[in-house]
Write an enzyme that holds these catalytic residues in place. Sequence first.
Site, PDB file in Angstrom:
ATOM      1  N   ALA A  69       0.854  -1.180   0.000  1.00 29.52           N
ATOM      2  CA  ALA A  69       0.000   0.000   0.000  1.00 29.52           C
ATOM      3  C   ALA A  69       0.896   1.237   0.000  1.00 29.52           C
ATOM      4  O   ALA A  69       2.064   1.160   0.385  1.00 29.52           O
ATOM      5  CB  ALA A  69      -0.880  -0.024   1.242  1.00 29.52           C
ATOM      6  N   GLY A 108       0.672  -5.115   0.842  1.00 28.50           N
ATOM      7  CA  GLY A 108      -0.490  -5.156  -0.046  1.00 28.50           C
ATOM      8  C   GLY A 108      -0.142  -5.736  -1.408  1.00 28.50           C
ATOM      9  O   GLY A 108      -1.003  -6.328  -2.075  1.00 28.50           O
ATOM     10  N   GLU A 111      -0.262  -9.335  -0.942  1.00 29.16           N
ATOM     11  CA  GLU A 111      -1.669  -9.696  -0.700  1.00 29.16           C
ATOM     12  C   GLU A 111      -2.442  -9.756  -2.015  1.00 29.16           C
ATOM     13  O   GLU A 111      -3.320 -10.591  -2.195  1.00 29.16           O
ATOM     14  CB  GLU A 111      -2.313  -8.685   0.259  1.00 29.16           C
ATOM     15  CG  GLU A 111      -1.768  -8.805   1.677  1.00 29.16           C
ATOM     16  CD  GLU A 111      -2.318  -7.732   2.596  1.00 29.16           C
ATOM     17  OE1 GLU A 111      -1.974  -6.549   2.396  1.00 29.16           O
ATOM     18  OE2 GLU A 111      -3.104  -8.068   3.495  1.00 29.16           O
ATOM     19  N   GLU A 131       4.464  -5.584   7.112  1.00 30.25           N
ATOM     20  CA  GLU A 131       3.690  -4.517   7.770  1.00 30.25           C
ATOM     21  C   GLU A 131       4.060  -4.354   9.237  1.00 30.25           C
ATOM     22  O   GLU A 131       3.969  -3.263   9.794  1.00 30.25           O
ATOM     23  CB  GLU A 131       2.188  -4.809   7.653  1.00 30.25           C
ATOM     24  CG  GLU A 131       1.585  -4.524   6.287  1.00 30.25           C
ATOM     25  CD  GLU A 131       1.658  -5.699   5.322  1.00 30.25           C
ATOM     26  OE1 GLU A 131       2.470  -6.625   5.548  1.00 30.25           O
ATOM     27  OE2 GLU A 131       0.907  -5.698   4.336  1.00 30.25           O
TER      28      GLU A 131
HETATM   29  C1  3H9 Z   1       0.632  -2.287   3.417  1.00 28.21           C
HETATM   30  O1  3H9 Z   1       0.850  -2.785   2.350  1.00 28.21           O
HETATM   31  C2  3H9 Z   1      -0.694  -2.371   4.126  1.00 28.21           C
HETATM   32  C3  3H9 Z   1      -1.623  -3.384   3.536  1.00 28.21           C
HETATM   33  O2  3H9 Z   1      -1.423  -4.636   4.126  1.00 28.21           O
HETATM   34  C4  3H9 Z   1      -3.059  -3.074   3.817  1.00 28.21           C
HETATM   35  C5  3H9 Z   1      -3.586  -1.816   3.325  1.00 28.21           C
HETATM   36  C6  3H9 Z   1      -5.047  -1.676   3.491  1.00 28.21           C
HETATM   37  N1  3H9 Z   1       4.576   3.454  -0.005  1.00 28.21           N
HETATM   38  O3  3H9 Z   1      13.291   1.997   0.283  1.00 28.21           O
HETATM   39  P1  3H9 Z   1      13.682   2.744  -0.949  1.00 28.21           P
HETATM   40  C7  3H9 Z   1       9.285   4.978  -1.384  1.00 28.21           C
HETATM   41  S1  3H9 Z   1       1.819  -1.371   4.210  1.00 28.21           S
HETATM   42  C8  3H9 Z   1       5.026   4.664  -0.323  1.00 28.21           C
HETATM   43  O4  3H9 Z   1      14.714   3.802  -0.822  1.00 28.21           O
HETATM   44  P2  3H9 Z   1      14.828   0.357  -2.084  1.00 28.21           P
HETATM   45  C9  3H9 Z   1      10.348   5.371  -0.394  1.00 28.21           C
HETATM   46  O5  3H9 Z   1       9.846   6.236   0.594  1.00 28.21           O
HETATM   47  C10 3H9 Z   1       3.215  -1.402   3.115  1.00 28.21           C
HETATM   48  N2  3H9 Z   1       6.308   4.934  -0.649  1.00 28.21           N
HETATM   49  O6  3H9 Z   1      14.088   1.762  -2.142  1.00 28.21           O
HETATM   50  C11 3H9 Z   1      11.360   6.030  -1.300  1.00 28.21           C
HETATM   51  O7  3H9 Z   1      10.895   7.339  -1.597  1.00 28.21           O
HETATM   52  P3  3H9 Z   1      11.930   8.535  -1.839  1.00 28.21           P
HETATM   53  C12 3H9 Z   1       3.963  -2.660   3.166  1.00 28.21           C
HETATM   54  C13 3H9 Z   1       7.160   3.904  -0.648  1.00 28.21           C
HETATM   55  O8  3H9 Z   1      15.035  -0.059  -3.471  1.00 28.21           O
HETATM   56  C14 3H9 Z   1      11.262   5.206  -2.579  1.00 28.21           C
HETATM   57  O9  3H9 Z   1       9.983   4.564  -2.535  1.00 28.21           O
HETATM   58  N3  3H9 Z   1       5.143  -2.560   2.372  1.00 28.21           N
HETATM   59  C15 3H9 Z   1       6.757   2.607  -0.326  1.00 28.21           C
HETATM   60  O10 3H9 Z   1      15.969   0.430  -1.150  1.00 28.21           O
HETATM   61  C16 3H9 Z   1      12.343   4.161  -2.702  1.00 28.21           C
HETATM   62  O11 3H9 Z   1      12.344   3.371  -1.528  1.00 28.21           O
HETATM   63  C17 3H9 Z   1       6.347  -2.226   2.897  1.00 28.21           C
HETATM   64  O12 3H9 Z   1       6.469  -2.057   4.077  1.00 28.21           O
HETATM   65  C18 3H9 Z   1       5.399   2.396   0.004  1.00 28.21           C
HETATM   66  N4  3H9 Z   1       4.921   1.169   0.302  1.00 28.21           N
HETATM   67  O13 3H9 Z   1      13.773  -0.625  -1.399  1.00 28.21           O
HETATM   68  C19 3H9 Z   1       7.495  -2.109   1.925  1.00 28.21           C
HETATM   69  N5  3H9 Z   1       7.834   1.786  -0.405  1.00 28.21           N
HETATM   70  O14 3H9 Z   1      12.779   8.087  -2.985  1.00 28.21           O
HETATM   71  C20 3H9 Z   1       8.187  -0.792   2.103  1.00 28.21           C
HETATM   72  C21 3H9 Z   1       8.869   2.566  -0.774  1.00 28.21           C
HETATM   73  O15 3H9 Z   1      11.065   9.706  -2.070  1.00 28.21           O
HETATM   74  N6  3H9 Z   1       9.222  -0.573   1.138  1.00 28.21           N
HETATM   75  N7  3H9 Z   1       8.465   3.841  -0.935  1.00 28.21           N
HETATM   76  O16 3H9 Z   1      12.710   8.622  -0.542  1.00 28.21           O
HETATM   77  C22 3H9 Z   1      10.418  -1.199   1.163  1.00 28.21           C
HETATM   78  O17 3H9 Z   1      10.673  -2.076   1.963  1.00 28.21           O
HETATM   79  C23 3H9 Z   1      11.467  -0.756   0.178  1.00 28.21           C
HETATM   80  O18 3H9 Z   1      11.113   0.535  -0.240  1.00 28.21           O
HETATM   81  C24 3H9 Z   1      11.649  -1.635  -1.078  1.00 28.21           C
HETATM   82  C25 3H9 Z   1      12.603  -0.938  -2.064  1.00 28.21           C
HETATM   83  C26 3H9 Z   1      12.225  -2.988  -0.642  1.00 28.21           C
HETATM   84  C27 3H9 Z   1      10.330  -1.867  -1.776  1.00 28.21           C
END
Ligand code: 3H9
Length: 688
Positions: A69, A108, A111, A131
């Site tokens: 999400a 998400g 999911e 999450e």
């Molecule tokens: C969820 O899914 C809830 C659901 O179950 C239910 C809902 C109803 N959203 O980390 P990076 C941005 S909760 C918005 O440097 P990498 C991040 O801020 C979510 N933005 O890259 C950054 O922005 P900026 C569950 C996001 O290659 C840019 O993307 N998911 C999100 O080192 C690059 O990120 C997670 O917890 C997001 N979801 O790593 C996964 N994700 O460039 C969270 C990233 O402006 N994300 N951004 O600073 C990660 O673990 C890592 O970002 C990922 C890439 C592994 C994907």
Amino acid sequence: MSEAAVAEGVSTYKVTDGVAVLAIDSPPVNALGYSVRVALDEGISRAVADDAAKALIIRCDGRTFFAGADISEFGGELRKPDLNDIFLAIEASAKPVVAAIHGTALGGGFELALACHYRVAVASAKVGLPEVSLGLLPGAGGTQRTPRIAGVETALELIVGGRPLGAAKAQKTGLIDEIIEGDLEAGAVAYARKLVEEGAPLRRVRDMSVDLDPEAAKAAIEAYRAAHKRDFRGFKAPGNIVKAIEAAATLPFDEGLKREWELFEELMSSSESIAQRHLFFAERTAGKIPVARDVKPLVVASVAVIGAGTMGSGIATAFLNAGVPVTLVDRDEAAVERGAGGIRKTFAGLVAKGRITEAEGDRRSGLLTTSTDLASAVAPVDLVMEAVFEDIDLKKTVFAQIDAAAKQGAILASNTSFLDLDRIAAATSRPEWVIGLHFFAPANIMRLLEVVRGAKTSDPVIATGMAIGRQLGKIAVLSGVCDGFIANRAMTPRMSSAEALVLEGPTPAQVDKAINDYGFAMGPFQMIDLVGLDVIGWDRENSAGRTVQEVLCEMDRWGQKKNGGYYDYDEARRASPSPVAEKVIRDFAEKTGVPQRSFTDAEIVERLLYPVVNEGARIVEEGIALRASDVDVALVTGYGWPVWTGGPMCWADSVGLPKIVAALDEIIGPDAVSPLLRKLAAEGGSLT
Ligand code: 3H9
């Protein structure tokens, strides 16, 4: 804006070989924000209605499958279509829907894949439900579908643990159906065609049952809860996740989904999740520094570490772990061999625990060489990392030697934790190449790297310092030069306040307990006993019983290593409150006329931690830290400040700045209160 306009450019739709392919392209990580949800909603309806399409593939362009999400939407109203509606539509489709995964399918995003009838992935893909690290639970069916596919125990590990699984492991648990070699889209289309040709059933996870009957599931969940009680401490999400998985095992699917949503909403508004989401963005913001984007970091492919003590060896290990060859340098053979032996032992330990293979352990050890000749060791390397004893004259001498031997273009880094980097840089002919890389012990484990920019450090060198953090898998935070930089300086008032507080009545054990209950693994007196009272600023020559620390040191009570310190210790180093130390404190208080009273735990926390908030604000107003959230990142990753508070600055915002300023006026006096903190409190502003 119309929904069609919102989704414009976010997706492509085509039909190949009778298989519809819906590809989403929403950089950087295909988060499931509003426009992506609209695009998915439209694309799925189109495929369902499209007579030319017998199956549907959902995949992503760019570096990854959906990363979850869109976290930046949290806290506001989530606009329809919501994820659950989209996922239920996918699951209800009469045509097989296949998720084609590359990169990381997270939260998400995964999911969504679980709601598809089948999941294929490239071998390098990872899937997971992280999450929990945002203080949340998978709120779009993840807690209900995972145990139905992979069983209750795997679901607990995956969702409470939050660590993603590689594709091969995920396939073993049934979470991935097939690993695709070669082109993902072509492989997924072929897979879907085969499903259609074979008339494969629509595998709706909602119709599957979990592996355990309700009673057995409850017992397994209870055992898991009991085994992980300590890990759950302070966090709210793990408890709710466990409840949601229990719902999967005991309720029909739709009721379980409803229960999952209630538990998700409870977490979304919790202070723990707000703090953890703050840290998610704070860690990423820390990497944004005032250096032009086109300034590229230099390549660091070889390192010489000067000083083979605990710090030097830990730093060398961190580089070796990242595959960078290291020469460890010290004055004599015995010292370098001690250091190198310790490093090899660390790798052997990792092999023994099964964390790395024997071949990998050998490879890392093979990257290590030792030398007692500083000049020849330093000459060829890209980075010289000084880690000698914390003494300004010694560091200046070492830097002059490094300067004389290092090649042009090498980065000269100091691991000083308190000293003036500019004075160290001035001992060289090239201060623009000198930087601080302040590691925290144990350097191969702790996540924080403070990158200290001197007055003359050049931008490419600063950019390289930050890149070294990423190279080593650490969080780099940029700091200016001051006594103690960000983390040590901000935490210093906790210790001085604790020393002052015990004179007013509380015992060291009471103070430590209040701080432990707040969430720190160690209180100030537990910490000082571990480090040693003699090494924290005790001047043996001039010691004259002027402080409790001096008295204890003079009594040979140096901490765990010698006769106890603030605590007594048994042979197994188990601590107990020390009547001797407590008498020293009470006698000292009487001698110096400190009035006595009792304190509540809440008062103790205020007395010790509000001054840290104040120091953090000073660090920001002086420009030492670029922003308040950097102070949070530094203290959470460098000092174990409890994650669920978001760090001192985020915590201060949640407590209320006017309350903190009013208390600080009493505790440290109005003149010592940070003007920035006072201003923000008066304006109704916040630090983060
Ligand atoms: C969820 O899914 C809830 C659901 O179950 C239910 C809902 C109803 N959203 O980390 P990076 C941005 S909760 C918005 O440097 P990498 C991040 O801020 C979510 N933005 O890259 C950054 O922005 P900026 C569950 C996001 O290659 C840019 O993307 N998911 C999100 O080192 C690059 O990120 C997670 O917890 C997001 N979801 O790593 C996964 N994700 O460039 C969270 C990233 O402006 N994300 N951004 O600073 C990660 O673990 C890592 O970002 C990922 C890439 C592994 C994907």
